[in-house]
Write a protein that holds these residues in place. Structure first.
Motif, PDB file in Angstrom:
ATOM      1  N   ALA A 110      -6.201  -0.178  -0.674  1.00 38.39           N
ATOM      2  CA  ALA A 110      -6.684  -0.543   0.661  1.00 38.39           C
ATOM      3  C   ALA A 110      -7.973  -1.353   0.562  1.00 38.39           C
ATOM      4  O   ALA A 110      -8.159  -2.330   1.297  1.00 38.39           O
ATOM      5  N   ALA A 111      -8.863  -0.978  -0.345  1.00 38.54           N
ATOM      6  CA  ALA A 111     -10.106  -1.731  -0.531  1.00 38.54           C
ATOM      7  C   ALA A 111      -9.800  -3.151  -1.015  1.00 38.54           C
ATOM      8  O   ALA A 111     -10.384  -4.124  -0.537  1.00 38.54           O
ATOM      9  N   LYS A 112      -8.867  -3.277  -1.941  1.00 31.76           N
ATOM     10  CA  LYS A 112      -8.493  -4.596  -2.470  1.00 31.76           C
ATOM     11  C   LYS A 112      -7.791  -5.437  -1.397  1.00 31.76           C
ATOM     12  O   LYS A 112      -7.949  -6.657  -1.343  1.00 31.76           O
ATOM     13  N   ALA A 113      -7.038  -4.769  -0.516  1.00 29.31           N
ATOM     14  CA  ALA A 113      -6.304  -5.484   0.536  1.00 29.31           C
ATOM     15  C   ALA A 113      -7.243  -6.215   1.489  1.00 29.31           C
ATOM     16  O   ALA A 113      -6.858  -7.222   2.095  1.00 29.31           O
ATOM     17  N   ALA A 114      -8.483  -5.749   1.605  1.00 33.04           N
ATOM     18  CA  ALA A 114      -9.447  -6.403   2.502  1.00 33.04           C
ATOM     19  C   ALA A 114      -9.718  -7.842   2.085  1.00 33.04           C
ATOM     20  O   ALA A 114     -10.068  -8.671   2.925  1.00 33.04           O
ATOM     21  N   THR A 115      -9.540  -8.154   0.794  1.00 36.47           N
ATOM     22  CA  THR A 115      -9.825  -9.515   0.313  1.00 36.47           C
ATOM     23  C   THR A 115      -8.620 -10.181  -0.341  1.00 36.47           C
ATOM     24  O   THR A 115      -8.748 -11.268  -0.896  1.00 36.47           O
ATOM     25  N   SER A 116      -7.464  -9.545  -0.280  1.00 34.69           N
ATOM     26  CA  SER A 116      -6.264 -10.100  -0.902  1.00 34.69           C
ATOM     27  C   SER A 116      -5.167 -10.244   0.150  1.00 34.69           C
ATOM     28  O   SER A 116      -4.562  -9.244   0.554  1.00 34.69           O
ATOM     29  N   PRO A 117      -4.890 -11.468   0.601  1.00 36.11           N
ATOM     30  CA  PRO A 117      -3.858 -11.643   1.627  1.00 36.11           C
ATOM     31  C   PRO A 117      -2.499 -11.021   1.276  1.00 36.11           C
ATOM     32  O   PRO A 117      -1.882 -10.394   2.132  1.00 36.11           O
ATOM     33  N   PRO A 118      -1.990 -11.143   0.022  1.00 31.45           N
ATOM     34  CA  PRO A 118      -0.696 -10.505  -0.260  1.00 31.45           C
ATOM     35  C   PRO A 118      -0.741  -8.980  -0.110  1.00 31.45           C
ATOM     36  O   PRO A 118       0.175  -8.377   0.451  1.00 31.45           O
ATOM     37  N   LEU A 119      -1.811  -8.357  -0.588  1.00 32.88           N
ATOM     38  CA  LEU A 119      -1.926  -6.906  -0.448  1.00 32.88           C
ATOM     39  C   LEU A 119      -2.178  -6.517   1.003  1.00 32.88           C
ATOM     40  O   LEU A 119      -1.694  -5.490   1.475  1.00 32.88           O
ATOM     41  N   SER A 121      -0.989  -8.017   3.575  1.00 28.69           N
ATOM     42  CA  SER A 121       0.311  -8.097   4.235  1.00 28.69           C
ATOM     43  C   SER A 121       1.123  -6.824   3.987  1.00 28.69           C
ATOM     44  O   SER A 121       1.735  -6.271   4.905  1.00 28.69           O
ATOM     45  N   ILE A 122       1.105  -6.337   2.752  1.00 28.48           N
ATOM     46  CA  ILE A 122       1.809  -5.089   2.428  1.00 28.48           C
ATOM     47  C   ILE A 122       1.177  -3.933   3.185  1.00 28.48           C
ATOM     48  O   ILE A 122       1.873  -3.110   3.791  1.00 28.48           O
ATOM     49  N   GLU A 123      -0.149  -3.848   3.161  1.00 26.60           N
ATOM     50  CA  GLU A 123      -0.864  -2.778   3.866  1.00 26.60           C
ATOM     51  C   GLU A 123      -0.503  -2.776   5.349  1.00 26.60           C
ATOM     52  O   GLU A 123      -0.216  -1.735   5.934  1.00 26.60           O
ATOM     53  N   THR A 124      -0.489  -3.953   5.959  1.00 24.70           N
ATOM     54  CA  THR A 124      -0.194  -4.059   7.390  1.00 24.70           C
ATOM     55  C   THR A 124       1.220  -3.585   7.694  1.00 24.70           C
ATOM     56  O   THR A 124       1.427  -2.755   8.590  1.00 24.70           O
ATOM     57  N   GLU A 125       2.198  -4.098   6.967  1.00 25.11           N
ATOM     58  CA  GLU A 125       3.592  -3.736   7.231  1.00 25.11           C
ATOM     59  C   GLU A 125       3.865  -2.263   6.963  1.00 25.11           C
ATOM     60  O   GLU A 125       4.528  -1.580   7.744  1.00 25.11           O
ATOM     61  N   LEU A 126       3.340  -1.759   5.866  1.00 26.20           N
ATOM     62  CA  LEU A 126       3.603  -0.365   5.528  1.00 26.20           C
ATOM     63  C   LEU A 126       2.874   0.587   6.474  1.00 26.20           C
ATOM     64  O   LEU A 126       3.423   1.619   6.866  1.00 26.20           O
ATOM     65  N   LEU A 127       1.657   0.234   6.878  1.00 23.88           N
ATOM     66  CA  LEU A 127       0.934   1.096   7.804  1.00 23.88           C
ATOM     67  C   LEU A 127       1.610   1.101   9.175  1.00 23.88           C
ATOM     68  O   LEU A 127       1.707   2.149   9.827  1.00 23.88           O
ATOM     69  N   LYS A 128       2.119  -0.056   9.604  1.00 23.10           N
ATOM     70  CA  LYS A 128       2.891  -0.095  10.853  1.00 23.10           C
ATOM     71  C   LYS A 128       4.083   0.853  10.763  1.00 23.10           C
ATOM     72  O   LYS A 128       4.402   1.567  11.718  1.00 23.10           O
ATOM     73  N   SER A 129       4.725   0.833   9.617  1.00 19.56           N
ATOM     74  CA  SER A 129       5.901   1.670   9.417  1.00 19.56           C
ATOM     75  C   SER A 129       5.537   3.151   9.457  1.00 19.56           C
ATOM     76  O   SER A 129       6.229   3.962  10.086  1.00 19.56           O
ATOM     77  N   VAL A 130       4.445   3.531   8.792  1.00 13.04           N
ATOM     78  CA  VAL A 130       4.015   4.929   8.806  1.00 13.04           C
ATOM     79  C   VAL A 130       3.630   5.346  10.223  1.00 13.04           C
ATOM     80  O   VAL A 130       3.994   6.435  10.680  1.00 13.04           O
ATOM     81  N   HIS A 131       2.905   4.481  10.944  1.00 12.89           N
ATOM     82  CA  HIS A 131       2.555   4.784  12.343  1.00 12.89           C
ATOM     83  C   HIS A 131       3.817   4.994  13.173  1.00 12.89           C
ATOM     84  O   HIS A 131       3.910   5.944  13.952  1.00 12.89           O
ATOM     85  N   SER A 132       4.783   4.101  13.006  1.00 12.51           N
ATOM     86  CA  SER A 132       6.022   4.190  13.766  1.00 12.51           C
ATOM     87  C   SER A 132       6.782   5.477  13.436  1.00 12.51           C
ATOM     88  O   SER A 132       7.280   6.161  14.328  1.00 12.51           O
ATOM     89  N   ASP A 133       6.869   5.796  12.134  1.00 13.42           N
ATOM     90  CA  ASP A 133       7.551   7.035  11.719  1.00 13.42           C
ATOM     91  C   ASP A 133       6.877   8.256  12.336  1.00 13.42           C
ATOM     92  O   ASP A 133       7.542   9.162  12.845  1.00 13.42           O
ATOM     93  N   LEU A 134       5.542   8.283  12.290  1.00 10.84           N
ATOM     94  CA  LEU A 134       4.819   9.431  12.816  1.00 10.84           C
ATOM     95  C   LEU A 134       4.946   9.512  14.335  1.00 10.84           C
ATOM     96  O   LEU A 134       5.144  10.597  14.892  1.00 10.84           O
ATOM     97  N   ALA A 135       4.857   8.376  15.017  1.00 11.46           N
ATOM     98  CA  ALA A 135       5.033   8.378  16.475  1.00 11.46           C
ATOM     99  C   ALA A 135       6.432   8.874  16.837  1.00 11.46           C
ATOM    100  O   ALA A 135       6.611   9.624  17.801  1.00 11.46           O
ATOM    101  N   GLY A 136       7.434   8.477  16.050  1.00 10.79           N
ATOM    102  CA  GLY A 136       8.798   8.963  16.276  1.00 10.79           C
ATOM    103  C   GLY A 136       8.907  10.459  16.070  1.00 10.79           C
ATOM    104  O   GLY A 136       9.583  11.165  16.842  1.00 10.79           O
ATOM    105  N   ALA A 137       8.248  10.957  15.027  1.00  5.09           N
ATOM    106  CA  ALA A 137       8.259  12.403  14.788  1.00  5.09           C
ATOM    107  C   ALA A 137       7.575  13.134  15.939  1.00  5.09           C
ATOM    108  O   ALA A 137       8.047  14.185  16.385  1.00  5.09           O
ATOM    109  N   LEU A 138       6.463  12.584  16.414  1.00  8.99           N
ATOM    110  CA  LEU A 138       5.770  13.207  17.542  1.00  8.99           C
ATOM    111  C   LEU A 138       6.654  13.201  18.791  1.00  8.99           C
ATOM    112  O   LEU A 138       6.650  14.159  19.559  1.00  8.99           O
ATOM    113  N   ALA A 139       7.432  12.142  18.959  1.00 10.75           N
ATOM    114  CA  ALA A 139       8.316  12.054  20.131  1.00 10.75           C
ATOM    115  C   ALA A 139       9.324  13.187  20.120  1.00 10.75           C
ATOM    116  O   ALA A 139       9.653  13.757  21.169  1.00 10.75           O
TER     117      ALA A 139
END
Length: 195
Positions: A110-119, A121-139
């Motif tokens: 996560a620290a490296k992702a702050a200055t690495s566009p490829p990382l 991008s991975i951080e953004t997509e995967l975190l969206k996915s984890v948020h979505s999974d958790l929101a679905g579980a909460l639902a």
């Protein structure tokens, strides 16, 4: 004559070496040379699978998130919302060696992702996915009629809280004991679900 390792075995050994080096020594030590030495393969073999260090790190980062998501998806939820949210948070905390190693990896990436566009991008997509999974579980476990925005905001709060507490846990020498983690989680879950 010893049997040659299959390509999948070499790739797995390389990925495991990357993760071990980053978890134990830090992302800056994950050089092709260090990875090759730990995986017991040639530098050329590492470069065959990962032509750049960014590709090597991206693969390793994806592995870490996949492991975390698999654990979160493996939680068996019951009828007790507080218990369910507590179980999610505790999966994201360094309460044993396995989770502590994964959290050290996640913090490094996560620290490296702050200055690495490829990382990033991975951080953004995967975190969206984890948020979505958790929101679905909460639902599935939240009282009926709860707005989806409330579930999504709660999912973000749970992950942000767990990330912050986990960061303190892996960046200090025993700042919190397991019972202090548990007490802190209990306070946060009660506050989150009070409304």
């Amino acid at each position: 004559m010893a049997e040659k390792s299959r390509p999948v075995d070499r790739r797995t050994a390389i990925s495991d070496a990357i993760l071990t080096i980053i978890a134990e020594r830090g992302i800056e030590f994950a050089s092709v040379r260090e990875v090759a030495a730990l995986a017991a393969v040639s530098i050329g073999t590492v470069q065959h699978y990962f032509p750049t260090k960014e590709a090597m790190l991206a693969d390793a980062y994806t592995i870490v998130f996949d492991r975390i998501r698999a654990r979160l998806n493996g939680i068996e939820y019951g009828d007790d919302l507080r218990r369910n949210v507590t179980m999610v948070i505790e999966e994201l905390l360094p309460l044993d060696d396995r989770r502590a190693a994964e959290i050290r990896l996640h913090v490094a990436f996560a620290a490296k992702a702050a200055t690495s566009p490829p990382l990033r991008s991975i951080e953004t997509e995967l975190l969206k996915s984890v948020h979505s999974d958790l929101a679905g579980a909460l639902a599935s476990m939240w009282p009926s009629g709860t707005a989806s925005g409330r579930r999504a905001a709660t999912a973000r709060a749970v992950i942000a809280f767990a990330d912050g507490l986990a960061l303190h846990g892996v960046s200090t020498d025993g700042l919190l004991t397991p019972s202090e983690y548990t007490d802190t989680v209990s306070v946060m879950v009660n506050a989150l679900l009070a409304a």
